[in-house]
Design an enzyme around this catalytic site. Structure first.
Site, short mmCIF file in Angstrom:
data_model
loop_
_atom_site.label_atom_id
_atom_site.label_comp_id
_atom_site.label_asym_id
_atom_site.label_seq_id
_atom_site.Cartn_x
_atom_site.Cartn_y
_atom_site.Cartn_z
N ASP A 130 14.58 21.79 5.92
CA ASP A 130 14.06 20.54 5.73
C ASP A 130 12.71 20.49 5.31
OD1 ASP A 130 14.21 17.57 5.78
OD2 ASP A 130 12.49 17.91 6.98
N TYR A 172 5.49 17.42 1.06
CA TYR A 172 4.77 18.49 1.86
C TYR A 172 4.21 19.55 1.05
CZ TYR A 172 7.97 16.68 5.53
OH TYR A 172 8.76 15.68 6.39
N LYS A 217 13.12 15.60 0.34
CA LYS A 217 12.99 14.13 0.30
C LYS A 217 12.28 13.69 -0.94
CE LYS A 217 12.34 14.52 5.11
NZ LYS A 217 11.45 16.06 5.24
N HIS A 263 12.15 9.21 1.47
CA HIS A 263 11.46 9.73 2.27
C HIS A 263 11.20 8.44 3.31
CE1 HIS A 263 8.24 12.81 3.47
NE2 HIS A 263 8.41 12.31 4.34
#
Ligand code: NDP
Length: 295
Positions: free
Chosen positions: A46, A51, A76, A109
């Protein structure tokens, strides 16, 4: 090698229930962490555009030698990329960085309550990507029951997954119930309470919790393993994060013991009702928007 149970999503796609998270894993540590997870046996990763480490996740997948089709890749779309065309392009950015043609699970997200029109347009783009076979399943994250209801009223495909904060100190029973009612798999972020270690939330870490500690001692397991077992036995997906090889292995070794119903209930009872992460209702483009680079 340990086999992790799978969950069957509402479109019949199967997903390993236990995945490996990489939030706050610095890009220069991500390749090693994901490699380590794949070596131990995780087959579900994930990540997220926000990120900043999708490229490194992709590199680890490519270098691992594990066949692409054996790994369930989830990422996401960040709020800055919401909107029909922007979200279609967000797929290109993420797939490009990950080095994959097809993303197994692509999720929004956050809900964007102040611009729910953009959230719906973004979700319509996910529906398009699903119809075109670019993604195998679509879903959401941090959607509260009212966000889910508004989305369901405006869309065709029921999300396969809702990834939300769930750990023993914040169980979000009403979100879990709404997910279950609609056939949506609940996926726990901060599943071992990570957010309780690095944010001041008015209580101690789940890892030090005496109830969890006693259950762990009774099974000769660790608190993290007990919490992961709690998620799996209650039908949730969980995506623990670690950059530490011993912990990555520890968090995967959760298939060979069983908590009793009393132990599950004792963990449920630890809920404080206090979330560690941001309140999903206050997410705005102004406060949380940031540009996601091209692939
Ligand atoms: P976790 O509950 O996974 O906890 C991670 C923390 O626990 C890290 O500090 C890690 O340290 C430590 N840790 C991991 N395993 C152990 C262990 N066995 N014993 C003791 N400490 C341990 O929290 P996260 O917040 O990282 O959430 C997990 C994943 O969920 C994220 O990586 C991300 O994929 C997702 N997420 C999604 C969000 C969303 O909005 N959708 C928000 C937050 C997370 P170390 O790495 O140093 O070993």
């Amino acid at each position: 090698m340990t086999t992790i149970p799978t969950l069957t999503l509402n479109n019949a796609v199967t997903m390993p229930a236990l995945g490996f998270g990489v939030f706050q894993t610095p890009p220069d540590e991500t390749v090693a962490a994901v490699r380590s997870a794949l070596e131990v046996g995780y087959r579900h990763i994930d990540t997220a555009a926000a990120y900043g480490n999708e490229r490194e996740v992709g590199r680890a997948l490519a270098e691992s030698g594990v066949p692409r089709e054996d790994v369930f890749v989830e990422t996401k779309v960040w709020i800055t990329d919401y909107g029909y065309d922007s979200t279609l392009h967000a797929f290109d950015k993420s797939a490009g960085k990950l080095g994959v043609d097809v993303i197994d699970l692509l999720i929004l997200h956050q809900a964007l309550p102040s611009r729910f029109d953009l959230t719906i347009d973004a979700y319509r783009a996910l529906e398009r990507l699903l119809a075109d076979g670019r993604v195998r399943a679509i879903g959401v994250s941090n959607f509260m029951p009212d966000h889910l209801a508004d989305l369901l009223a405006a869309s065709t495909v029921v999300p396969a997954v809702n990834q939300v904060e769930v750990h023993p100190y914040f169980r979000q029973s009403e979100v879990l119930a709404a997910d279950a009612e609609h056939g949506i798999v609940s996926q726990a972020w901060s599943p071992i309470g990570g957010i309780t270690f690095y944010r001041e939330a008015g209580h101690t870490s789940t890892l030090q919790d005496p109830t969890i500690g006693a259950i762990a001692a009774a099974h000769d397991r660790t608190p993290a393993q007990v919490m992961l077992r709690w998620h799996l036995q209650q039908g949730r997906s969980a995506i623990p994060k670690s950059v530490t090889p011993a912990r990555i292995a520890e968090n995967f070794a959760v298939t060979d013991f069983e908590l009793t119903s009393d132990q599950l209930a004792a963990i449920d009872a630890l809920d404080t009702g206090r979330r560690g992460g941001p309140d999903p209702s206050v997410i705005t483009l102004e406060a949380f928007g940031r540009e996601i680079p091209e692939a």
